[in-house]
Scaffold this motif. Sequence first.
Motif, PDB file in Angstrom:
ATOM      1  N   LEU A   1      19.701  21.849  52.898  1.00 52.13           N
ATOM      2  CA  LEU A   1      19.957  23.037  53.729  1.00 52.13           C
ATOM      3  C   LEU A   1      21.015  22.750  54.785  1.00 52.13           C
ATOM      4  O   LEU A   1      21.848  23.604  55.103  1.00 52.13           O
ATOM      5  CB  LEU A   1      18.660  23.473  54.413  1.00 52.13           C
ATOM      6  CG  LEU A   1      17.649  24.206  53.537  1.00 52.13           C
ATOM      7  CD1 LEU A   1      16.361  24.466  54.316  1.00 52.13           C
ATOM      8  CD2 LEU A   1      18.222  25.520  53.028  1.00 52.13           C
ATOM      9  N   GLU A   3      19.060  27.329  48.073  1.00 49.57           N
ATOM     10  CA  GLU A   3      17.780  27.880  48.526  1.00 49.57           C
ATOM     11  C   GLU A   3      16.720  27.785  47.439  1.00 49.57           C
ATOM     12  O   GLU A   3      15.545  27.494  47.728  1.00 49.57           O
ATOM     13  CB  GLU A   3      17.990  29.341  48.946  1.00 49.57           C
ATOM     14  CG  GLU A   3      18.780  29.471  50.243  1.00 49.57           C
ATOM     15  CD  GLU A   3      19.108  30.915  50.565  1.00 49.57           C
ATOM     16  OE1 GLU A   3      18.622  31.433  51.601  1.00 49.57           O
ATOM     17  OE2 GLU A   3      19.859  31.540  49.771  1.00 49.57           O
ATOM     18  N   ALA A  61      15.070  29.369  56.407  1.00 50.86           N
ATOM     19  CA  ALA A  61      14.757  28.351  55.391  1.00 50.86           C
ATOM     20  C   ALA A  61      14.281  27.061  56.038  1.00 50.86           C
ATOM     21  O   ALA A  61      13.329  26.419  55.543  1.00 50.86           O
ATOM     22  CB  ALA A  61      16.015  28.095  54.554  1.00 50.86           C
ATOM     23  N   ARG A 121      19.521  33.228  57.585  1.00 54.23           N
ATOM     24  CA  ARG A 121      18.805  32.756  56.396  1.00 54.23           C
ATOM     25  C   ARG A 121      18.602  31.251  56.441  1.00 54.23           C
ATOM     26  O   ARG A 121      17.561  30.723  56.003  1.00 54.23           O
ATOM     27  CB  ARG A 121      19.573  33.159  55.141  1.00 54.23           C
ATOM     28  CG  ARG A 121      19.283  34.582  54.713  1.00 54.23           C
ATOM     29  CD  ARG A 121      20.184  35.059  53.628  1.00 54.23           C
ATOM     30  NE  ARG A 121      20.241  34.166  52.475  1.00 54.23           N
ATOM     31  CZ  ARG A 121      21.073  34.331  51.442  1.00 54.23           C
ATOM     32  NH1 ARG A 121      21.915  35.371  51.451  1.00 54.23           N
ATOM     33  NH2 ARG A 121      21.075  33.489  50.437  1.00 54.23           N
ATOM     34  N   LYS A 122      19.597  30.528  56.979  1.00 54.63           N
ATOM     35  CA  LYS A 122      19.433  29.069  57.075  1.00 54.63           C
ATOM     36  C   LYS A 122      18.309  28.719  58.044  1.00 54.63           C
ATOM     37  O   LYS A 122      17.485  27.830  57.761  1.00 54.63           O
ATOM     38  CB  LYS A 122      20.755  28.436  57.514  1.00 54.63           C
ATOM     39  CG  LYS A 122      20.673  26.924  57.673  1.00 54.63           C
ATOM     40  CD  LYS A 122      22.015  26.312  58.040  1.00 54.63           C
ATOM     41  CE  LYS A 122      22.906  26.191  56.810  1.00 54.63           C
ATOM     42  NZ  LYS A 122      24.100  25.345  57.104  1.00 54.63           N
ATOM     43  N   ARG A 162      17.731  37.279  50.896  1.00 52.99           N
ATOM     44  CA  ARG A 162      17.496  36.043  50.143  1.00 52.99           C
ATOM     45  C   ARG A 162      17.323  36.306  48.656  1.00 52.99           C
ATOM     46  O   ARG A 162      17.830  35.572  47.811  1.00 52.99           O
ATOM     47  CB  ARG A 162      16.226  35.373  50.704  1.00 52.99           C
ATOM     48  CG  ARG A 162      15.577  34.304  49.834  1.00 52.99           C
ATOM     49  CD  ARG A 162      16.438  33.038  49.792  1.00 52.99           C
ATOM     50  NE  ARG A 162      15.750  32.015  49.032  1.00 52.99           N
ATOM     51  CZ  ARG A 162      15.795  31.883  47.703  1.00 52.99           C
ATOM     52  NH1 ARG A 162      16.518  32.735  46.997  1.00 52.99           N
ATOM     53  NH2 ARG A 162      15.148  30.898  47.091  1.00 52.99           N
TER      54      ARG A 162
END
Length: 1194
Positions: free
Chosen positions: A1060, A1035, A1073, A1069-1070, A1148
């Motif tokens: 990613l 990240e 992102a 979170r992915k 994060r």
Amino acid sequence: MATFSPSPAPRRSTRIRNNIRPTSPPRPSRLADISSRLSTPNQNVDSASLISSMDIDERASSVVSERSFAKSGLEHFFAKSEQLAVSFYANLPLEVTQILKNADFYRDVYSGEIDTLTGFALVVSMKTCFVWQHAMAVKGIPICYIFTCPYDVQYTNPPFHSLVPWGSGREPGLILVSTGGEIRFWDSVGIGLAGGDRYSTTNIGLRQGETVTALKRVDTQTYVVSTTYGTLYKLILTSTGGKYHLSLHAFSKPSATLSLSRLIPFFSSSSANTTLIPEPGNINAIALGEQTIGGDRDIWALIAFRVQRWVMKLEGWEEIVQDVDVAVLIQDALRETFGDSVAKDDAKLDLELVDLVVDSTNQISVLVSYAAIEEVNMMAMDATGIRRIYALVHISPVDDMFKVNSVRSVPYQSTSSSGAPMHPRLRALPQGHLISIQFGDAVVLCAKASDYEERLELKSATDRTLGVGIMQSESTVLVLTAAIMMKVNIDIDNVLTFNSESGKTHLVKSIMTQAILYGSLPNNPLHFSFPPEVDEDSLMQAAQQVSAAVLHSDPELVRGVQDLSSQLKVRRERLAWLIEFINENTALVKMSQKCRQILLTDAEKLEAACDLWASHNNLLATGPTHSVLNDAVYAYINEHGTEYYEDYMRAFFKFHVKDLGIVMERIPDVTLNAAQQTGKNISELLPEANSIILTVLTAASRHRMQNLITYGIDLPMIDSWTSTASLIDGIIALFDTTTRISASASATISNSALHSQLPDLAEVLFICISQHLERLSIDAQAGASGSERELHQLQQKFDMLRPDVLETLRRSGHAESAFKLAEKYQDFNSLAALCHRDTIYPPQENPNHARIQGYIERFKEQFTNALYRWYIQHGEVRTMFSQDDAHTVYIDKFFEQNPTPSLSWLNDLGKKRYLEAADALLTEAQQTVNLEVKHLELSIGKLANLAHLRKMEGTVDVSLYDAFHDALDVVSVHEALLDEFKAVVANMRSRRSLDTQVDTILKEKATLLFEKRELTNIFRNLVKDLLQGKALSVEDTVDVLTLKDNFETMGDYATALHLLARGNLPGARKHAAFRTVWRRIYLHDDWQAIQKTSGVGDAELIQRFRQTALYTTFLDILSRPDEEQPDGFETDPDIALIVPTIEELSSRWPGIPQDQIERIHEDYNLECDRLGEFELDEAYARVRELAEFEISQG
């Protein structure tokens, strides 16, 4: 005829030889036992039951008074309590001693009698009767009169006997009645000096199968004989011509008409005229009742389960007035009193009425026996099983029946180890307040009006009781045994005032006290033991009271002598005797663990006090000017003492040993205060202080370990006085002070002594802490309040303290002691450290190399795990991998139990385990922060994986290979970023600081971040980490790739998407992102300018689209259709408007303050607002279409 006044005739050995024949005639079997299966031995079988009771009117005075018991010197006591005192009375005549010394009481039956009315005693066997004046035996050797007994060949029992009291002016006569009914009468026992041949004889004339069961003296001239057929005979001594003769007749029987009235009561005008017909049966016992004013006398008899009362009329005839079966009455009373311990089935109860005695109020005390309930459930009785239980049932007549007044257990149970069987007999003391019961191996005393009871048990298995005499006017009991005559003085007042509440404990305590004081006397014929079914609470309370009394030097148990060493030794032996006595009586199982530990604690303190006083004695011999122990004891006496002691030191050891632990806890403070108050150097006082602690705790610990089995202790101790928190702190203080002083430069005698005390102090300290930890662990498991916290704190303290103490010992020259302690407490971490204080590598040059090899062989993984941890922690991995080949198996086990990928791959590679090495390197690389190290680990891991793939045949799992490929791609991205950033700072003229370099990069490569302050700070920190050679997370790498200006590196956006897609991130979170990357892709270009089409041709517009980051990204991701594209990998502008939530941002960037999270969220919203200003729906579709066309054209 001999008289009392002249000197006795000389004793002739020829007479002994002529009258005592060692060879017996053939012995036919004894009379058949007509009693129950487990019954008390019948009087026809056991000669001890032949003792004729001396129940003469209490108004008759005994010729023997207390004055006759007076002897020169101190009285020799065998037992003594508040209620009685048992002492030596007299020895037996030599002739009797010789006969009884080697007698086999199972084969040869003996009986005896002590006649307190005449002052004579006798012992009789089947053939011979020995008579002597026991009152004279007190003063010297008495004359022994010997007589030949009447006997029948078919019977082996000795004859029944009774002395005839003529008064104080002449010697008594003697009556012997054989089992078969022959009666011999000697006018005077003095005839026995001439062989005893002059006697008169008569025969009762018994029927076939009938035998005599008892002989009872009523008065000087009247005697009663009973038989197995239920017949009572009256023997009368009559004088004719100055000579006495015996006449006898059976008790008178009622006429036939009276018998008819008994069967048909209404024929009689009143019940007073009803006469009973006695039923036949075996008469177990005879007792005398009171004599009426008119001269009549009651005769009571036990016939099987019936109580029979006859009245001997003054006119010379007898009448039966009562004949009642009391079996049911007594059975019900036993069950009501003793509950479930008495069998409910009458057959299993097996009741037997043994003997009876009658007091002046016509209350009858009946001795009964019954089978123990334990036996009922056993097919066969073992060697020590209980055979019979005894009880006293007190009944009294009510009209024609009886009522039970009370039931008392008798503290005696006959077992197979009780010696030769005999028929127990009762005797009553004055006023009937106390009843004695003669058993074969014991005499029991039971009070009627209180719960007092006592048992005088014979010690030797070859000894037995032969007779009991009661001195009515003096409350004294004389006991005749096969070895000695004893006198039992009874304090009736104390018997009557016996406290039933505390009495049981008092009785048990009295037994223990007597066992301690008199049990070890070599000539004591008595054996001390607890009564059957002793109460557990009473037993424990009594044991603790006796132990405390010894500890406090109770004068009842300990003599007050000035020689304290001897006194302490005696007290120590007292406590040893106490626990030995408890164990001999198998009573330890009835004691709680707490009680046992209290007893052991008392013994420990006394043992420690003995050693401490001996040590203090040695110190006093040197003439010291000051004593730490003296100060500590003085302070204690001042604070706790209630009395003034001139010699307070001896007073402490005599009366206050119980508080020895309190004094020990004060030793450190007393030592420090003494140094301050006297001006002495503490090094002069410290050796004694250490010695006190070591002496006491070593002695206590030694005694505890030596006696764990003796006291039945389950460690840990419940309340150990040797491991209190205060004592532990004190020992730590002494150890620290001793270490400091002994390490000082000045070498003195005291320093030398202190130096030698260090190992012992360390050992004692470890013992104390370990004991306290064990106790806290048990308490914590039981849920005791605060124990869990205290246990954790002390364990942490010990874990920190132990290595320091061991290292101190090593530095002080006590390395061997340190090693031994570490081994004892299995402190393998400390052992590993101690083994590596000199040369470490190569391991063969380590002076402890052999010791290390020995520990590996001895302790195996326990030691190697600690050893390898030490190597890893101290950077001695090379030594770890230099171990002998035979021990490398322990390295494998270590890494299996303690995964350490950073090192285990080396072990795996060395053993050609390539797959395991690759796995370890990949795992370690994922955790490695340094980029160069990460690159190296991944490269080696990839090679190891390739080596594994080459070894394998057929299909293999390539997922590990792909993982290395992806990880190396991430490293390549790091290197590309570094090259890009370093190119910016490469043109700087002079060497600048890292922060300056970062600022320069920001100015050159992050021009679009000026509005986003928090994202600028994040970018700054990430660039700084990169320049420092750190590896970034996926990240973080994506943020660097997308936050920098990508005017010349628009392909970095696609790189970010690929990172990613391969990264292992939580789903939310992915997705966030991915949206962020696409948002920054869209924001890279000025779409408002691009979309101004006024005066612009299509070719130019298409050219503008192809110059965007969006087009470049589509070209990359659409050209890889086979690559996995997770959800969110391609995101349209509308979706990209969704910014991460506060929660997602906190996940994060964990650990960042909330206000900073909120500022980051604001920067994301700025990106969203900027993107919202563009209209990208048509442009997004057109650019994607152009990219697809470009790819299709090749």
